[in-house]
Design a protein around this motif. Structure first.
Motif, PDB file in Angstrom:
ATOM      1  N   LYS A 139     109.241 -74.540  57.730  1.00  0.00           N
ATOM      2  CA  LYS A 139     110.564 -74.274  56.874  1.00  0.00           C
ATOM      3  C   LYS A 139     110.079 -73.413  55.477  1.00  0.00           C
ATOM      4  O   LYS A 139     111.263 -72.521  54.678  1.00  0.00           O
ATOM      5  N   SER A 140     109.256 -73.343  55.062  1.00  0.00           N
ATOM      6  CA  SER A 140     108.664 -72.469  54.095  1.00  0.00           C
ATOM      7  C   SER A 140     108.459 -71.450  53.952  1.00  0.00           C
ATOM      8  O   SER A 140     109.097 -70.510  53.255  1.00  0.00           O
ATOM      9  N   ALA A 141     107.794 -70.584  55.076  1.00  0.00           N
ATOM     10  CA  ALA A 141     107.699 -69.810  55.728  1.00  0.00           C
ATOM     11  C   ALA A 141     109.497 -69.151  56.589  1.00  0.00           C
ATOM     12  O   ALA A 141     109.743 -67.664  54.933  1.00  0.00           O
ATOM     13  N   THR A 142     110.159 -70.015  56.153  1.00  0.00           N
ATOM     14  CA  THR A 142     111.348 -69.544  57.093  1.00  0.00           C
ATOM     15  C   THR A 142     112.551 -69.049  55.232  1.00  0.00           C
ATOM     16  O   THR A 142     112.729 -68.357  55.424  1.00  0.00           O
ATOM     17  N   ALA A 143     112.428 -69.972  54.580  1.00  0.00           N
ATOM     18  CA  ALA A 143     112.707 -70.395  53.477  1.00  0.00           C
ATOM     19  C   ALA A 143     111.785 -68.415  52.275  1.00  0.00           C
ATOM     20  O   ALA A 143     113.158 -68.025  52.112  1.00  0.00           O
ATOM     21  N   LEU A 144     111.204 -68.632  52.698  1.00  0.00           N
ATOM     22  CA  LEU A 144     110.932 -67.078  51.748  1.00  0.00           C
ATOM     23  C   LEU A 144     110.742 -66.646  52.445  1.00  0.00           C
ATOM     24  O   LEU A 144     111.620 -65.284  51.501  1.00  0.00           O
ATOM     25  N   VAL A 145     110.642 -65.835  53.482  1.00  0.00           N
ATOM     26  CA  VAL A 145     111.999 -64.536  54.096  1.00  0.00           C
ATOM     27  C   VAL A 145     113.004 -64.862  53.732  1.00  0.00           C
ATOM     28  O   VAL A 145     113.866 -63.442  53.939  1.00  0.00           O
ATOM     29  N   ILE A 146     114.091 -65.625  53.855  1.00  0.00           N
ATOM     30  CA  ILE A 146     115.614 -65.432  53.457  1.00  0.00           C
ATOM     31  C   ILE A 146     115.280 -65.079  51.861  1.00  0.00           C
ATOM     32  O   ILE A 146     116.240 -64.472  52.016  1.00  0.00           O
ATOM     33  N   TRP A 147     114.897 -65.759  51.122  1.00  0.00           N
ATOM     34  CA  TRP A 147     114.907 -65.234  50.320  1.00  0.00           C
ATOM     35  C   TRP A 147     114.346 -64.479  49.928  1.00  0.00           C
ATOM     36  O   TRP A 147     114.803 -63.541  48.309  1.00  0.00           O
ATOM     37  N   LEU A 148     113.140 -63.581  50.368  1.00  0.00           N
ATOM     38  CA  LEU A 148     113.007 -62.252  50.302  1.00  0.00           C
ATOM     39  C   LEU A 148     114.226 -60.987  50.684  1.00  0.00           C
ATOM     40  O   LEU A 148     114.679 -59.893  50.122  1.00  0.00           O
ATOM     41  N   VAL A 149     114.805 -61.616  51.909  1.00  0.00           N
ATOM     42  CA  VAL A 149     115.859 -60.883  52.628  1.00  0.00           C
ATOM     43  C   VAL A 149     117.009 -60.934  51.518  1.00  0.00           C
ATOM     44  O   VAL A 149     117.714 -59.288  51.429  1.00  0.00           O
ATOM     45  N   PHE A 150     117.363 -62.046  51.227  1.00  0.00           N
ATOM     46  CA  PHE A 150     118.266 -62.167  50.802  1.00  0.00           C
ATOM     47  C   PHE A 150     118.741 -60.928  48.925  1.00  0.00           C
ATOM     48  O   PHE A 150     119.525 -59.953  48.766  1.00  0.00           O
ATOM     49  N   TRP A 151     117.611 -60.920  48.868  1.00  0.00           N
ATOM     50  CA  TRP A 151     117.270 -60.844  47.350  1.00  0.00           C
ATOM     51  C   TRP A 151     117.175 -59.053  47.442  1.00  0.00           C
ATOM     52  O   TRP A 151     118.062 -57.900  46.555  1.00  0.00           O
ATOM     53  N   TYR A 152     117.064 -58.778  48.850  1.00  0.00           N
ATOM     54  CA  TYR A 152     116.257 -57.114  49.193  1.00  0.00           C
ATOM     55  C   TYR A 152     117.880 -56.954  48.780  1.00  0.00           C
ATOM     56  O   TYR A 152     118.394 -55.419  48.355  1.00  0.00           O
ATOM     57  N   PHE A 153     118.760 -57.006  48.805  1.00  0.00           N
ATOM     58  CA  PHE A 153     120.317 -56.515  50.473  1.00  0.00           C
ATOM     59  C   PHE A 153     121.340 -57.214  48.734  1.00  0.00           C
ATOM     60  O   PHE A 153     122.221 -57.345  49.148  1.00  0.00           O
ATOM     61  N   PHE A 154     120.800 -58.244  48.227  1.00  0.00           N
ATOM     62  CA  PHE A 154     121.665 -58.429  47.264  1.00  0.00           C
ATOM     63  C   PHE A 154     122.192 -56.925  45.879  1.00  0.00           C
ATOM     64  O   PHE A 154     121.745 -56.188  45.310  1.00  0.00           O
ATOM     65  N   ASN A 155     123.627 -57.660  45.837  1.00  0.00           N
ATOM     66  CA  ASN A 155     124.529 -56.381  45.170  1.00  0.00           C
ATOM     67  C   ASN A 155     125.122 -57.893  44.024  1.00  0.00           C
ATOM     68  O   ASN A 155     125.583 -58.844  44.368  1.00  0.00           O
ATOM     69  N   LEU A 156     125.598 -56.850  42.402  1.00  0.00           N
ATOM     70  CA  LEU A 156     126.476 -57.736  41.904  1.00  0.00           C
ATOM     71  C   LEU A 156     127.876 -58.451  42.214  1.00  0.00           C
ATOM     72  O   LEU A 156     128.237 -59.304  42.198  1.00  0.00           O
ATOM     73  N   TRP A 157     128.565 -57.658  43.567  1.00  0.00           N
ATOM     74  CA  TRP A 157     129.590 -57.861  43.698  1.00  0.00           C
ATOM     75  C   TRP A 157     129.288 -58.934  44.661  1.00  0.00           C
ATOM     76  O   TRP A 157     130.494 -58.794  45.355  1.00  0.00           O
ATOM     77  N   MET A 158     128.381 -59.435  45.247  1.00  0.00           N
ATOM     78  CA  MET A 158     128.461 -60.392  46.341  1.00  0.00           C
ATOM     79  C   MET A 158     128.432 -62.210  45.598  1.00  0.00           C
ATOM     80  O   MET A 158     128.792 -62.626  45.854  1.00  0.00           O
ATOM     81  N   THR A 159     128.143 -61.859  44.374  1.00  0.00           N
ATOM     82  CA  THR A 159     128.325 -63.223  43.691  1.00  0.00           C
ATOM     83  C   THR A 159     129.579 -63.984  43.683  1.00  0.00           C
ATOM     84  O   THR A 159     129.788 -64.930  44.610  1.00  0.00           O
TER      85      THR A 159
END
Length: 590
Positions: free
Chosen positions: A395-415
């Motif tokens: 769970k921790s490894a999956t959460a870390l991957v999701i966290w990094l992928v999300f913030w890598y592709f995140f833009n302000l218009w997605m809020t």
């Protein structure tokens, strides 16, 4: 015959069969009790006489005039400084009413009056100032013959023979028919609106969002609560501050009204409230209804003739009677664009409202809800911390991957899209997992529960158990609220330099964060924050789970700690004359 003198403090009871001496205090209490009974009897007799007189003149009514006195403005100051308030008098023919007292500086009444229109169409309203002497402030005369019936008129009326104006709501309704049992139709017949005023591209008159047509056909199964065993039923329809009343159908539990009423819709999220009353002496004194009903405008199906079950005073269970129900036909049209902008404005305040009551079951239910909310937040925080502690490596490894992928592709218009996640979750669950396949949640009443479950539930919920449960709820909520107040006080004390070191440290961190946000993109900063959160347990296995921000704030004292830190003044010791003299000598030598 023997005669005895009556001792002091006693008196002869004239109603006793034999001579009996009783105390004067006892006879005074009896006299005061008889006086109260006599006064109460006069009030009841006056009330009964007034209603009998109305019954005799019932056939000569033209309409029922419903007046709501809201407020006044621009009134002059009272002639004497000791005025206790302002009040209004209403007079229509031989009938008169008097309002309650209001504060002279800002007079507001929000009081409703019902008057009966016979031959006189002039409603006289006078304003008076009550003080050491009663003083006339002004009056206004309203010609009721110029007002449209079955419609609530909202207007300010200027005062004659004085200054200022009154805010009034006046409605003429409840007209008497020649024969109540003959079905009649009032106003226009029910049908789909042909008015093009509320088409979406017509944006004039933004205060009117739409129009509602309601046809009250009939009722069945009404309970007979009167002394005669008959029901004299009439309906009252309310939409926000608009209020109309049907005529009274006498002597039947299945009345037919067949009246159609029109309402201007100012807010499409409003609710149409319908109450059925019995025009009898007992119900008038108690203020009870035969049934109530609340229908949201957004749930109305146009031109659908439907039976609605009447509810009791609380609007949670069925009213008394043989399945009491009301046959209605409604249709509403509204402009979606004007309605959208209207919901962004303050909701219309209802002028006449019943005072709030102290409801213990409601308080218990609210306390239970708050406790469950705090428990949910606590459990969520615990799960949030466990993810960073690598208790479950997958769970921790999956959460870390999701966290990094999300913030890598995140833009302000997605809020704003992130805020759609709860709506999407509910839509999917109701679409695929709800058996009824309905988007509207259904209310399940206690009647669906079996009798055995109710009996076992009642046995478990004894008085002692409820008292301990309420105590537990109270302490849980008290501790949670105390913690929240303590956090807010610490933040306030952090900003007002109560502990300068912590305040300067917070200022430095905020400045460094601003510089970092200026030179480094936001997504990389949050990715670094995620790596730091997930790897600190691996770097330090003995680390205690914590929240850095709350730990920092916990170093700042709250107001209770500041009271404990407060230093008391130390009084100077009282020196003797010899001591003070010596001190003077030493000072002179120096």
């Amino acid at each position: 015959m023997w005669s005895f003198a009556v001792p002091d403090g006693l008196v002869m009871d004239p109603l006793a069969p034999t001579a009996l001496a009783v105390s004067t205090e006892f006879m005074e209490r009896i006299g005061s009790g008889l006086t109260l009974l006599r006064d109460h009897g006069k009030k009841v007799q006056k009330f009964v006489f007034k209603n009998r007189r109305r019954d005799i003149l019932r056939k000569s009514w033209n309409s029922i005039v419903n007046v709501v006195l809201i407020e006044a403005k621009d009134l002059p100051d009272g002639p004497n400084n000791g005025s206790s308030g302002l009040y209004c008098k209403f007079k229509l023919g031989n009938e008169s009413h008097k309002s309650k007292l209001a504060i002279p500086k800002k007079p507001t009444w929000c009081e409703r009056f019902n008057l009966y229109l016979y031959d006189d169409n002039n409603l006289e309203v006078t304003v008076w100032c009550k003080g050491k002497q009663k003083n006339f402030m002004g009056r206004c005369i309203i010609d009721l013959s110029n007002l449209e019936k079955e419609k609530t008129h909202d207007f300010w009326h200027d005062l004659e023979c004085g200054f200022g104006s009154l805010h009034l709501l006046v409605t003429l309704s409840g007209s008497i028919r020649p024969t109540d049992n003959i079905p009649t139709t009032q106003s226009t017949p029910h049908g789909v609106h042909s008015d093009d005023q509320y088409i979406w591209y017509k944006l004039s008159n933004w205060s009117e969002v739409g129009k509602l047509l309601v046809t009250v056909h009939s009722a069945k199964g009404l309970s007979c609560l009167g002394i005669s065993g008959k029901v004299d039923a009439y309906c009252v329809l309310e939409l926000d501050n608009c209020r109309v009343q049907t005529h009274t159908v006498r002597g039947t539990s299945e009345p037919n009204w067949n009246n159609t009423y029109s309402f201007i819709v100012n807010d499409i999220t409003s609710t149409l409230d319908i109450s059925v009353y019995n025009e009898s002496l007992i119900n008038t004194m108690k203020g009870e209804t035969l049934g109530k009903l609340s229908i949201p405008l957004l749930r109305i199906e146009n031109d659908e003739m439907k039976w609605y079950a009447l509810k009791d005073r609380s609007k949670k269970s069925s009213a008394k009677g043989n399945c009491p129900r009301l046959l209605l036909q409604m249709s509403v049209i509204w402009n979606p664009i004007k309605a959208t902008f209207r919901v962004l404005n303050p909701k219309e305040t209802k002028y006449v409202q019943k005072p709030a009551k102290f409801n213990i079951p409601l308080i218990y239910s609210n306390l239970k809800f708050i406790k469950e909310l705090f428990n949910a937040l606590y459990i969520t925080n615990e799960h949030y911390k466990r993810v960073f502690e690598w208790d479950n490596r997958e769970k921790s490894a999956t959460a870390l991957v999701i966290w990094l992928v999300f913030w890598y592709f995140f833009n302000l218009w997605m809020t704003p899209l992130l805020l759609l996640i709860p709506f999407l979750h509910q839509w999917i669950s109701q679409r695929y997992f709800n058996k009824n396949n309905s988007l509207v949640p259904l209310y399940h009443s206690d009647e669906d529960v079996s009798d055995e479950e109710l009996e076992s539930h009642k046995d478990d919920k004894t008085l002692k158990t409820r008292i301990y449960g309420l105590q537990d709820l109270t302490f849980t909520i008290k501790n949670s609220i105390d913690y929240m107040v303590s956090v807010f006080e610490r933040i306030k004390n952090l900003t007002n330099f109560t502990v300068p070191y912590l305040t300067y440290l917070a200022i430095s961190v905020l400045i460094l964060s601003s510089v970092a946000f200026y030179f480094i993109p936001v997504k990389y900063l949050f990715m670094a924050l995620g790596i730091y959160k997930f790897t600190r347990k691996l770097l330090n296995p003995k680390r205690v789970p914590n929240n850095d921000l709350l730990d920092f704030i916990s170093r700042v004292p709250d107001n209770e700690i500041l009271k404990q830190w407060r230093e008391l003044k130390v009084p100077e010791p009282n020196l003797s004359r010899s001591g003070s003299t010596r001190k003077k000598e030493v000072q002179e030598e120096n």
